[in-house]
Design an enzyme around this catalytic site. Structure first.
Site, PDB file in Angstrom:
ATOM      1  N   CYS A 119       9.352  50.087  43.209  1.00  0.00           N
ATOM      2  CA  CYS A 119       9.294  48.962  42.257  1.00  0.00           C
ATOM      3  C   CYS A 119       7.881  48.651  41.772  1.00  0.00           C
ATOM      4  O   CYS A 119       7.710  47.999  40.743  1.00  0.00           O
ATOM      5  CB  CYS A 119       9.924  47.723  42.875  1.00  0.00           C
ATOM      6  SG  CYS A 119      11.653  47.948  43.289  1.00  0.00           S
ATOM      7  N   HIS A 251       7.479  41.452  38.706  1.00  0.00           N
ATOM      8  CA  HIS A 251       8.590  42.348  39.009  1.00  0.00           C
ATOM      9  C   HIS A 251       9.850  41.493  39.140  1.00  0.00           C
ATOM     10  O   HIS A 251       9.827  40.428  39.759  1.00  0.00           O
ATOM     11  CB  HIS A 251       8.300  43.096  40.310  1.00  0.00           C
ATOM     12  CG  HIS A 251       9.467  43.882  40.799  1.00  0.00           C
ATOM     13  ND1 HIS A 251      10.210  44.693  39.972  1.00  0.00           N
ATOM     14  CD2 HIS A 251      10.045  43.984  42.030  1.00  0.00           C
ATOM     15  CE1 HIS A 251      11.176  45.252  40.666  1.00  0.00           C
ATOM     16  NE2 HIS A 251      11.106  44.836  41.918  1.00  0.00           N
ATOM     17  N   ASN A 281      17.364  44.125  38.807  1.00  0.00           N
ATOM     18  CA  ASN A 281      16.152  44.781  39.302  1.00  0.00           C
ATOM     19  C   ASN A 281      16.159  46.238  38.851  1.00  0.00           C
ATOM     20  O   ASN A 281      16.907  47.056  39.399  1.00  0.00           O
ATOM     21  CB  ASN A 281      16.120  44.678  40.834  1.00  0.00           C
ATOM     22  CG  ASN A 281      14.864  45.279  41.445  1.00  0.00           C
ATOM     23  OD1 ASN A 281      14.113  45.992  40.767  1.00  0.00           O
ATOM     24  ND2 ASN A 281      14.643  45.021  42.724  1.00  0.00           N
TER      25      ASN A 281
END
Ligand code: UT7
Length: 328
Positions: A119, A251, A281
């Site tokens: 990520c 994020h 996500n």
């Protein structure tokens, strides 16, 4: 060689791409023991985009890349570096970046490679490209975060299947006399693989199927503390006050993690770019997709200071401090 004055980089254009197919929380609730209300309350997610069969990470990446090139007002042939952040490459090799180079029709032999920091991948890729430009080894880089997380999601694991989505985001980074990218800060701590990982891989003999395994609440706590730390580090290292930051582009893992970082910055949520509700996500794609959203809707204005941050498997984490400059 770069002219001596062009020693920094700036973001000259952004692009994003989301697959057409949308899966709602209600659809997930028909498959696993969960509910729309639980997912919204615990994560802020309402829906996610899922790549079509045969639609690969490189397809998403190339589509986002084309949009960033168009937004930057350059010819694709000016690209002299391609860095793709992905955890879900099409193939073991060639790299997704090489596949993107071919899909964009680039025949200029520019270097192209992937970075893998899950990520945090886009922040790592941006830092890499910024350093290439600062070193005079590139003038116009295409930096992409692209993922098909749906391909490594166990759709029967309610503890994390609710989180993931597919997509790609991209920026064109150009050499500049003024710092657009002011600083990047990167970290990793490799001791926590058991908390967040995908089993299988080349040197394991490629057992399949493999999917994300996550100890969600432990990762959550680690993420909040670590992101608190990267905010302090970034402000201190660059002699900034919290109030200097105009926009937080975080994020998009979980709205509660984002709210914690905003609290740390003393920032109201209307200064935070949120896409987690619609995109979920998307791992390495989430930060550039959020940036592209806020640039295209005109929220981010020239001269403003943006703090991007991410946390992910590895563990990896990092930040990028960027002054938005539409022109050199
Ligand atoms: O992208 C970077 C890395 N990833 C992250 O940053 C993600 C970090 N973690 C999270 O976002 C959250 O931990 C989750 C959203 C994954 C889970 O939320 P949580 O509030 O931490 O839940 P939990 O795992 O502590 O579980 C609490 C309860 C449990 O039930 P019991 O044992 O209290 O009866 C779970 O079984 O919630 C249950 N649960 C669910 N219930 C309904 C877990 N997942 C679900 C679900 N629907 N989907």
């Amino acid at each position: 060689m770069q002219p001596e004055t062009m020693k920094y980089s700036r973001i000259a254009g952004t692009g994003g791409y989301l697959p057409e197919h949308v899966v709602t929380n209600h659809e997930l609730a028909a498959r696993v023991d969960t509910s729309h209300e639980w997912i919204v309350e615990r994560t802020g997610i309402h829906q996610r985009h899922i790549a079509a069969e045969g639609e690969m990470t490189s397809d998403l990446a190339a589509a986002a890349g084309r949009r960033a090139i168009e937004a930057a007002g350059i010819e694709a042939s000016q690209i002299d570096l391609i860095v793709v952040a992905t955890t879900t490459p099409d193939l073991v090799f060639p790299s997704t970046a090489c596949l993107v180079q071919a899909k964009l029709g680039l025949e200029n032999h520019c270097p192209a490679f992937d970075v893998q920091a899950v990520c945090s991948g886009f922040i790592y890729a941006l830092a890499t490209a910024d350093n290439f430009i600062r070193a005079g080894q590139a003038r116009c880089a295409l930096v992409i975060g692209a993922e098909t997380m749906s391909r490594i999601t166990d759709w029967n694991d309610r503890g994390n299947c609710i989180l993931w989505g597919d997509g790609a985001g991209a920026v064109v980074l150009r050499a500049s006399s003024q710092p657009g990218v002011i600083a990047t800060h990167l970290h990793a701590d490799g001791r926590y693989r058991d908390l967040l990982h995908v089993e299988g891989g080349v040197s394991h003999g490629m057992q399949s199927p493999s999917a994300v395994r996550m100890q969600g609440s432990a990762v959550f706590r680690f993420a909040v503390n670590t992101l608190d730390g990267i905010v302090d580090e970034t402000l201190e290292a660059n002699h900034l006050q919290k109030s200097d930051i105009a926009w937080l582009v975080p994020h998009q893992a979980n709205i509660r993690i984002i709210q914690a970082t905003a609290r740390k910055l003393g920032m109201s949520m209307d200064r935070v770019v949120l896409t987690v509700d619609r995109h979920a996500n998307t791992s390495a794609a989430s930060v550039p997709l959020a940036l592209d959203t806020a640039v295209r809707d005109g929220r981010i204005r020239p001269g403003e200071l943006i703090l991007m941050e991410a946390f992910g498997g590895g563990f990896t984490w990092g930040s990028a401090l960027v002054r938005w400059m539409t022109e050199e």
